[in-house]
Design a protein around this motif. Structure first.
Motif, PDB file in Angstrom:
ATOM      1  N   LEU A  55       0.789  -1.232   0.000  1.00 46.16           N
ATOM      2  CA  LEU A  55       0.000   0.000   0.000  1.00 46.16           C
ATOM      3  C   LEU A  55       0.824   1.286   0.000  1.00 46.16           C
ATOM      4  CD1 LEU A  55      -3.007  -0.947   2.317  1.00 46.16           C
ATOM      5  CD2 LEU A  55      -2.807  -1.106  -0.173  1.00 46.16           C
ATOM      6  N   PRO A  56       1.880   1.398   0.786  1.00 44.63           N
ATOM      7  CA  PRO A  56       2.607   2.679   0.764  1.00 44.63           C
ATOM      8  C   PRO A  56       3.050   3.092  -0.629  1.00 44.63           C
ATOM      9  CG  PRO A  56       3.272   1.403   2.666  1.00 44.63           C
ATOM     10  CD  PRO A  56       2.403   0.501   1.837  1.00 44.63           C
ATOM     11  N   GLU A  57       3.664   2.174  -1.353  1.00 44.94           N
ATOM     12  CA  GLU A  57       4.134   2.517  -2.696  1.00 44.94           C
ATOM     13  C   GLU A  57       2.972   2.785  -3.643  1.00 44.94           C
ATOM     14  OE1 GLU A  57       6.892   0.675  -6.326  1.00 44.94           O
ATOM     15  OE2 GLU A  57       6.959  -0.209  -4.323  1.00 44.94           O
ATOM     16  N   ALA A  58       1.904   1.963  -3.539  1.00 47.15           N
ATOM     17  CA  ALA A  58       0.765   2.127  -4.446  1.00 47.15           C
ATOM     18  C   ALA A  58       0.045   3.446  -4.207  1.00 47.15           C
ATOM     19  CB  ALA A  58      -0.201   0.958  -4.280  1.00 47.15           C
ATOM     20  N   ILE A  59      -0.168   3.786  -2.947  1.00 44.84           N
ATOM     21  CA  ILE A  59      -0.869   5.036  -2.641  1.00 44.84           C
ATOM     22  C   ILE A  59      -0.028   6.239  -3.072  1.00 44.84           C
ATOM     23  CG2 ILE A  59      -1.747   6.502  -0.782  1.00 44.84           C
ATOM     24  CD1 ILE A  59      -2.495   3.890   0.710  1.00 44.84           C
ATOM     25  N   ARG A  60       1.255   6.193  -2.804  1.00 46.73           N
ATOM     26  CA  ARG A  60       2.119   7.315  -3.216  1.00 46.73           C
ATOM     27  C   ARG A  60       2.150   7.449  -4.734  1.00 46.73           C
ATOM     28  NH1 ARG A  60       5.741   5.121   1.087  1.00 46.73           N
ATOM     29  NH2 ARG A  60       5.441   6.452   2.916  1.00 46.73           N
ATOM     30  N   ALA A  61       2.185   6.313  -5.432  1.00 47.04           N
ATOM     31  CA  ALA A  61       2.192   6.369  -6.894  1.00 47.04           C
ATOM     32  C   ALA A  61       0.888   6.940  -7.424  1.00 47.04           C
ATOM     33  CB  ALA A  61       2.427   4.973  -7.468  1.00 47.04           C
ATOM     34  N   ALA A  62      -0.228   6.555  -6.813  1.00 49.01           N
ATOM     35  CA  ALA A  62      -1.520   7.079  -7.244  1.00 49.01           C
ATOM     36  C   ALA A  62      -1.620   8.577  -6.967  1.00 49.01           C
ATOM     37  CB  ALA A  62      -2.651   6.324  -6.543  1.00 49.01           C
ATOM     38  N   ARG A  63      -1.117   9.006  -5.818  1.00 47.25           N
ATOM     39  CA  ARG A  63      -1.122  10.440  -5.505  1.00 47.25           C
ATOM     40  C   ARG A  63      -0.294  11.210  -6.535  1.00 47.25           C
ATOM     41  NH1 ARG A  63      -5.446  10.999  -2.387  1.00 47.25           N
ATOM     42  NH2 ARG A  63      -5.236  10.276  -0.229  1.00 47.25           N
ATOM     43  N   ALA A  64       0.846  10.659  -6.905  1.00 51.95           N
ATOM     44  CA  ALA A  64       1.716  11.325  -7.869  1.00 51.95           C
ATOM     45  C   ALA A  64       1.049  11.460  -9.229  1.00 51.95           C
ATOM     46  CB  ALA A  64       3.035  10.557  -8.004  1.00 51.95           C
ATOM     47  N   ARG A  65       0.103  10.557  -9.516  1.00 52.74           N
ATOM     48  CA  ARG A  65      -0.591  10.582 -10.797  1.00 52.74           C
ATOM     49  C   ARG A  65      -1.944  11.294 -10.715  1.00 52.74           C
ATOM     50  NH1 ARG A  65      -0.284   4.567 -13.237  1.00 52.74           N
ATOM     51  NH2 ARG A  65      -1.766   5.550 -14.691  1.00 52.74           N
ATOM     52  N   GLY A  66      -2.225  11.945  -9.594  1.00 51.19           N
ATOM     53  CA  GLY A  66      -3.411  12.774  -9.520  1.00 51.19           C
ATOM     54  C   GLY A  66      -4.518  12.313  -8.595  1.00 51.19           C
ATOM     55  N   LEU A  67      -4.315  11.252  -7.829  1.00 52.86           N
ATOM     56  CA  LEU A  67      -5.349  10.827  -6.887  1.00 52.86           C
ATOM     57  C   LEU A  67      -5.479  11.879  -5.794  1.00 52.86           C
ATOM     58  CD1 LEU A  67      -7.272   8.406  -6.185  1.00 52.86           C
ATOM     59  CD2 LEU A  67      -5.519   7.721  -4.522  1.00 52.86           C
ATOM     60  N   ALA A  68      -6.689  12.411  -5.635  1.00 54.94           N
ATOM     61  CA  ALA A  68      -6.897  13.510  -4.694  1.00 54.94           C
ATOM     62  C   ALA A  68      -7.933  13.200  -3.625  1.00 54.94           C
ATOM     63  CB  ALA A  68      -7.324  14.762  -5.462  1.00 54.94           C
ATOM     64  N   VAL A  69      -8.630  12.066  -3.737  1.00 55.30           N
ATOM     65  CA  VAL A  69      -9.664  11.735  -2.760  1.00 55.30           C
ATOM     66  C   VAL A  69      -9.058  10.993  -1.577  1.00 55.30           C
ATOM     67  CG1 VAL A  69     -11.486  11.685  -4.498  1.00 55.30           C
ATOM     68  CG2 VAL A  69     -10.229   9.575  -3.963  1.00 55.30           C
ATOM     69  N   PRO A  70      -9.759  10.972  -0.431  1.00 52.35           N
ATOM     70  CA  PRO A  70      -9.216  10.281   0.750  1.00 52.35           C
ATOM     71  C   PRO A  70      -9.079   8.776   0.542  1.00 52.35           C
ATOM     72  CG  PRO A  70     -10.986  11.801   1.357  1.00 52.35           C
ATOM     73  CD  PRO A  70     -11.013  11.693  -0.134  1.00 52.35           C
ATOM     74  N   ILE A  71      -8.165   8.188   1.306  1.00 56.43           N
ATOM     75  CA  ILE A  71      -7.997   6.741   1.368  1.00 56.43           C
ATOM     76  C   ILE A  71      -8.706   6.230   2.618  1.00 56.43           C
ATOM     77  CG2 ILE A  71      -6.375   4.837   1.659  1.00 56.43           C
ATOM     78  CD1 ILE A  71      -6.191   6.016  -1.090  1.00 56.43           C
ATOM     79  N   VAL A  72      -9.614   5.284   2.416  1.00 55.71           N
ATOM     80  CA  VAL A  72     -10.339   4.642   3.514  1.00 55.71           C
ATOM     81  C   VAL A  72      -9.766   3.241   3.700  1.00 55.71           C
ATOM     82  CG1 VAL A  72     -12.580   3.821   4.340  1.00 55.71           C
ATOM     83  CG2 VAL A  72     -12.436   5.950   3.023  1.00 55.71           C
ATOM     84  N   TYR A  73      -9.394   2.911   4.914  1.00 55.72           N
ATOM     85  CA  TYR A  73      -8.880   1.577   5.235  1.00 55.72           C
ATOM     86  C   TYR A  73      -9.992   0.835   5.969  1.00 55.72           C
ATOM     87  CZ  TYR A  73      -5.281  -1.869   6.579  1.00 55.72           C
ATOM     88  OH  TYR A  73      -4.513  -3.012   6.734  1.00 55.72           O
ATOM     89  N   ASN A  74     -10.598  -0.125   5.281  1.00 57.98           N
ATOM     90  CA  ASN A  74     -11.791  -0.834   5.752  1.00 57.98           C
ATOM     91  C   ASN A  74     -11.337  -2.188   6.311  1.00 57.98           C
ATOM     92  OD1 ASN A  74     -14.270  -2.228   5.926  1.00 57.98           O
ATOM     93  ND2 ASN A  74     -15.104  -1.145   4.142  1.00 57.98           N
ATOM     94  N   THR A  75     -11.358  -2.331   7.632  1.00 60.57           N
ATOM     95  CA  THR A  75     -10.669  -3.439   8.271  1.00 60.57           C
ATOM     96  C   THR A  75     -11.502  -4.152   9.327  1.00 60.57           C
ATOM     97  OG1 THR A  75      -8.828  -3.983   9.770  1.00 60.57           O
ATOM     98  CG2 THR A  75      -9.585  -1.712   9.764  1.00 60.57           C
ATOM     99  N   SER A  76     -11.155  -5.401   9.552  1.00 65.76           N
ATOM    100  CA  SER A  76     -11.804  -6.220  10.586  1.00 65.76           C
ATOM    101  C   SER A  76     -11.431  -5.769  11.996  1.00 65.76           C
ATOM    102  CB  SER A  76     -11.371  -7.684  10.426  1.00 65.76           C
ATOM    103  OG  SER A  76      -9.995  -7.835  10.761  1.00 65.76           O
TER     104      SER A  76
END
Length: 314
Positions: free
Chosen positions: A120-141
């Motif tokens: 997740l750290p690398e994927a989220i940072r990569a998505a942010r770098a490409r324009g992801l601007a909405v919040p990340i929700v971590y949906n967990t048990s």
């Protein structure tokens, strides 16, 4: 300090509190059922989360395959224990997040990502770098390691977290873990601390949560007493945090075959007992469900929508 959320961690996997030590990097499957391959079962807009998450345009949910818990009554058993899903690359996960944003998602909702958290750290940072601007929700048990929560603290904006049991024995009986309440309490405390560190809860003018914690609890038939104890635990750990008390328990085939209390839905009386206790405890922000609990809206069709291409193109 060594980081838990590193791709190299799969050689002796301790991502979840089970710390099973499986060499997932070599193809061995952990207790969760996953090896080194990322698998996703569905990625699409979902309109049946809590109002601050789904809003009007929907939450961009990404359902990951497998699960560290083994809940006997799981409503998503096709993916949690059945292994259903499509193998994708971490790069494809980045694309999925961007596609969901393009479809209008208010957020990216990562559902049961515990055993893939190293990606997740690398994927989220990569998505942010490409324009992801909405919040990340971590949906967990809720069965999370504190260390993992800490390492995700700057990347996850909203923690949508279950608190399943106050009784360790119930957790052992129904989810096959010996320490659920202790682990869930520590994880929840860390989630609240991470949100506080970043400035506390943030809700925009449309009522959408941009940063914060929502604690969910699924009421189980025959266990209203434990549900009330759960609410007491949440209050002790997190104080007056927004809670979501759910009555959507749907008996799966296994539970119907075994019989007993878990072979039936929750009664109105059981649900009201829990809701009344939430009021008595003092929670000021509470979401609840009206009408029948057994509804297809609460159990999405795991049909690989959006995994290999945009959901809007399906």
């Amino acid at each position: 300090m060594a980081q838990l959320l590193s791709p190299s961690s799969l050689a002796h996997c301790e991502l979840c509190p089970r710390r099973c030590g499986a060499n997932r990097a070599a193809g061995t499957r952990g207790v969760c059922g996953a090896d080194a391959t990322l698998k996703i079962a569905r990625a699409t807009l979902h309109f049946w989360e809590e109002p601050p998450i789904s809003g009007e345009r929907g939450s961009g949910t990404v359902f990951f395959s497998s699960c560290p818990l083994k809940c006997r009554y799981c409503q998503n058993h096709e993916i949690s224990t059945g292994g259903f899903g499509i193998e994708v690359t971490p790069g494809r996960l980045v694309e999925i997040m961007l596609e969901l944003q393009e479809q209008g998602a208010h957020n990216i909702n990562l559902v049961t990502a515990t055993h893939y958290a190293h990606l997740l750290p690398e994927a989220i940072r990569a998505a942010r770098a490409r324009g992801l601007a909405v919040p990340i929700v971590y949906n967990t048990s809720g069965y999370e390691r504190e260390e993992a929560v800490s390492e995700l603290g700057d990347l996850v904006d909203v923690w949508l977290v279950d608190y399943k049991y106050a009784s360790a024995e119930l957790g052992r009986k129904l989810s096959h873990v010996p320490d659920y309440p202790v682990v869930a309490s520590r994880a929840l405390a860390r989630m609240c601390a991470e949100v506080a560190r970043r400035g506390g809860e943030l809700v925009d003018g449309d009522g959408l949560m941009r940063r914060g914690v929502i604690v969910r609890h699924l009421v189980l038939p025959g266990h209203a007493d434990d549900s009330r104890d759960v609410l007491d635990c949440i209050w002790r750990v997190a104080g007056d945090v927004p809670i979501s008390v759910m009555n959507q328990y749907t008996p799966n085939a296994r539970m119907r075959a075994v019989g007993g209390e878990l072979a039936r839905p929750v009664t109105d009386e059981e649900y009201e007992l829990v809701l009344d206790h939430a009021d008595d405890v003092g929670f000021t922000t509470m979401f609840w469900q009206e009408g029948g609990a057994v509804d297809e809206s609460f159990t999405p069709a795991f049909d690989t929508t959006g995994v290999l291409r945009s959901a809007s193109a399906g």
